[in-house]
Write an enzyme that holds these catalytic residues in place. Structure first.
Site, PDB file in Angstrom:
ATOM      1  N   GLY A 189       0.852  -1.309  -0.047  1.00 28.06           N
ATOM      2  CA  GLY A 189      -0.081  -0.164   0.183  1.00 28.06           C
ATOM      3  C   GLY A 189       0.901   1.253  -0.043  1.00 28.06           C
ATOM      4  O   GLY A 189       0.154   2.200  -0.032  1.00 28.06           O
ATOM      5  N   ASP A 190       1.959   0.989   0.353  1.00 29.24           N
ATOM      6  CA  ASP A 190       2.906   2.358   0.373  1.00 29.24           C
ATOM      7  C   ASP A 190       4.373   2.114  -0.028  1.00 29.24           C
ATOM      8  O   ASP A 190       5.322   2.232   0.724  1.00 29.24           O
ATOM      9  CB  ASP A 190       2.959   3.162   1.653  1.00 29.24           C
ATOM     10  CG  ASP A 190       3.803   4.531   1.719  1.00 29.24           C
ATOM     11  OD1 ASP A 190       3.769   5.059   0.560  1.00 29.24           O
ATOM     12  OD2 ASP A 190       4.142   4.798   2.791  1.00 29.24           O
ATOM     13  N   LEU A 191       4.472   1.242  -1.384  1.00 24.81           N
ATOM     14  CA  LEU A 191       5.568   0.355  -1.542  1.00 24.81           C
ATOM     15  C   LEU A 191       6.533   1.306  -2.162  1.00 24.81           C
ATOM     16  O   LEU A 191       7.106   1.110  -3.609  1.00 24.81           O
ATOM     17  CB  LEU A 191       5.253  -0.863  -2.167  1.00 24.81           C
ATOM     18  CG  LEU A 191       6.220  -1.942  -2.268  1.00 24.81           C
ATOM     19  CD1 LEU A 191       6.987  -2.099  -1.135  1.00 24.81           C
ATOM     20  CD2 LEU A 191       5.788  -3.051  -3.026  1.00 24.81           C
TER      21      LEU A 191
END
Length: 285
Positions: A189-191
């Protein structure tokens, strides 16, 4: 910290700050080294969300891959103000490590979920992330990932009303450009590249905004700020879990959310990129 760990701390090294927390390396009296995040300003539920996301990703890995160690570090301790993980050394990514990461990310995504979203209140950096469940990704992405940050960006002066209208038009057209429907994937999700730590022969995922989403979102985020060995990662991923036709053209769609988040956090410096991504979505219609 001693209370959380149950073992006395022998040494603490300050590693600076990030967002609303301080970063430290702690060495225990038994010789173990740990990574510690401590809140500089308490935000209720923030560390709980991060811990829940790491555990959920690890549980998904075990479901698919069994007992083999996945690319997610164990949560050693967590409360409202502190999160403790194992210390990960750090090294430059080798081609073999990049290919392994691509394959392991495909496995992790394949763990899936019943619906989009997550059963906990989410955060991305220090911003709230609406994880309310949804059954259709285009509508869920527009309502839970784009429109809330458009409103925040306008409130903070990063976008104008006209800018917001452009992004809202793009959000309304997502069903037309999202590509073939896919089941919910278990994503980080926040890669972005800073949330991938390389240690010898593998990658580790940290600082997630984990939820069930679209697998192309993680791949687009890796590309946003230039992950090392990106083409090797993508090729290995595609070999393990083939991507659907047109996925590269959909990268701006999946980058629109993190660009809006950055506009909220850092201001108008990200306005141009966010609007370019929105225009790319509209041109694809």
């Amino acid at each position: 910290m001693d209370r959380l760990l149950g073992t006395p701390v022998a040494e603490v090294t300050d590693l600076g700050t990030s967002h609303e927390w301080s970063l430290r390396r702690a060495t225990l009296t038994d010789g173990r080294r740990l990574f510690v995040k401590e809140a500089r300003r308490r935000i209720d539920g923030l560390f709980a969300a991060e811990a829940a996301g790491l555990r959920w990703l690890a549980e998904g890995w075990r479901r698919v891959a069994g007992d083999a160690q996945g690319p997610v570090p164990e949560v050693l301790a967590a409360d409202e103000t502190t999160l403790v993980l194992p210390w990960i050394g750090g090294s430059a990514p080798t081609p073999a490590a990049a290919e392994r990461f691509g394959r392991e990310l495909a496995v992790l995504h394949g763990a899936g979920a019943e619906s989009y979203g997550a059963p906990w209140r989410g955060y991305i950096a220090e911003l709230p992330l609406d994880n309310t469940a949804g059954s259709s990704w285009p509508e869920w992405y527009a309502e839970r990932r784009l429109l809330p940050y458009v409103r925040m960006a306008v409130d903070r002066g990063a976008l104008s009303a006209a800018d917001a209208a452009l992004v809202e038009r793009a959000a309304a057209r997502i069903p037309d450009v999202a590509g073939p429907a896919e089941p919910p994937a278990r994503i980080h999700g926040d890669l972005w590249s800073g949330n991938v730590l390389w240690d010898r022969d593998r990658a580790w995922l940290i600082d997630p905004a984990a939820h069930a989403g679209h697998r192309e979102t993680d791949l687009a985020m890796l590309a946003l700020f230039g992950a090392p060995q990106l083409e090797r990662i993508l090729a290995a991923y595609d070999e393990a879990a083939p991507l659907t036709a047109g996925w590269r053209q959909r990268v701006p769609l999946h980058q629109l959310h993190p660009l809006l988040v950055h506009a909220v956090l850092y201001g108008r410096a990200y306005r141009g990129q966010a609007l370019d991504a929105a225009r790319s979505v509209l041109r694809a219609c």
